[in-house]
Design an enzyme around this catalytic site. Structure first.
Site, mmCIF file in Angstrom:
data_model
loop_
_atom_site.group_PDB
_atom_site.id
_atom_site.type_symbol
_atom_site.label_atom_id
_atom_site.label_comp_id
_atom_site.label_asym_id
_atom_site.label_seq_id
_atom_site.Cartn_x
_atom_site.Cartn_y
_atom_site.Cartn_z
ATOM 1 N N GLU A 76 81.735 41.229 81.174
ATOM 2 C CA GLU A 76 82.428 39.955 80.898
ATOM 3 C C GLU A 76 83.762 40.210 80.199
ATOM 4 O O GLU A 76 84.724 39.473 80.401
ATOM 5 C CB GLU A 76 81.509 39.041 80.073
ATOM 6 N N LYS A 82 76.059 37.238 73.154
ATOM 7 C CA LYS A 82 77.299 36.681 73.733
ATOM 8 C C LYS A 82 77.834 35.559 72.832
ATOM 9 O O LYS A 82 77.740 35.660 71.616
ATOM 10 C CB LYS A 82 77.041 36.239 75.172
HETATM 11 P P1 PGA Z 1 71.474 38.923 81.167
HETATM 12 O O1 PGA Z 1 72.760 39.622 80.497
HETATM 13 O O2 PGA Z 1 70.264 39.600 80.579
HETATM 14 O O3 PGA Z 1 71.583 37.494 80.790
HETATM 15 O O4 PGA Z 1 71.578 39.170 82.642
HETATM 16 C C1 PGA Z 1 72.785 41.008 80.260
HETATM 17 C C2 PGA Z 1 74.113 41.385 79.662
HETATM 18 O O5 PGA Z 1 75.125 40.784 80.055
HETATM 19 O O6 PGA Z 1 74.217 42.255 78.775
#
Ligand code: PGA
Length: 250
Positions: free
Chosen positions: A96, A11
């Site tokens: 997202e 991210k």
């Molecule tokens: P997370 O995110 O492992 O922090 O829940 C997974 C993703 O959004 O790909």
């Protein structure tokens, strides 16, 4: 037998230097794995990640792609740029992106076409919201997201396609789908793929699970035959923790 794929989605974390530091700590920890591993840094950290991974068999992916070849799209990244920068994978339709950046099912479809055309391995994310989960309509949501994503894509072109089931209520929340919930969602996704792309493509297609995957729960999820790997956010930021997930299955 489908080869397991463990993907790190960093991210908006890690500068180029932090990405390189991660790789140097991570590589010795996963040197014995037979699983496919891909790191997806932010676009500006791709070059440093590719450089640090040289000589290893770990791949690099982008977190987004634009749906046109090139043009006046300030801030966007084309398929050609992604390939030229050394990426082999690309995440498409992450929740997202859908939630904060207006990514629609139709855009996911356009992006997927460009990624496949460019020879990239797309990781297309689908998954239901908490309200949809509670209303018992998760399957309908998955079917809609998949059928639009796969629109006018031929089975022959889709050989590299990877799907990721990421229930939005499980992302970054610490809540994880049970292996049973994941398996049932994966079956729905595989059935949609069979209808649109053919049974053979669907049977070979990897479907990852994503949403609060951690070293403590990864083995039970990955033991489920329908779960062909994981897309990991938070727990992929630390080399020890992501290595533990990569190494929890042979
Ligand atoms: P997370 O995110 O492992 O922090 O829940 C997974 C993703 O959004 O790909």
């Amino acid at each position: 037998m489908r080869k397991r794929l463990l993907a790190a989605n960093w991210k908006m974390h890690k500068t180029p230097q932090q990405a390189a530091d991660f790789v140097h700590a991570f590589l010795p920890l996963v040197k014995n794995t037979d699983n496919e591993v891909v790191l997806c840094p932010a676009a500006l950290s791709v070059a440093a990640t590719v450089e640090a991974l040289k000589g290893s068999n770990i791949a690099v992916g982008c977190q987004n792609i634009h749906w046109e070849k090139d043009g006046a799209y300030t801030g966007e990244i084309s398929a050609e740029m992604i390939v030229a920068s050394g990426c082999t994978h690309v995440i498409i339709g992450h929740s997202e992106r859908r939630q904060y950046f207006g990514e629609t099912d139709e855009r996911v479809n356009k992006k997927l076409k460009f990624a496949l055309e460019a020879g990239l391995t797309p990781i297309v994310c689908v998954g239901e919201l908490l309200e949809e989960h509670e209303a018992g309509i998760a399957d309908d949501v998955l079917r809609r997201q998949c059928s639009i994503a796969f629109r006018s894509i031929s089975g022959a072109k889709a050989a590299k396609l990877v799907m990721a089931y990421e229930p939005v209520w499980a992302i970054g929340t610490g809540k994880t789908a049970t292996p049973h919930i994941a398996a049932s969602a994966h079956e729905t996704i595989r059935q949609e793929a069979a209808d649109a792309l053919g049974r053979d493509v669907a049977d070979k297609m990897r479907i990852l699970y994503g949403g609060s995957v951690k070293p403590e729960n990864a083995a039970s999820l990955l033991d489920e035959p329908e779960v062909d790997g994981a897309l990991v956010g938070g727990a992929s930021l630390d080399p020890q923790s992501f290595a533990a997930i990569v190494n929890c299955v042979k």
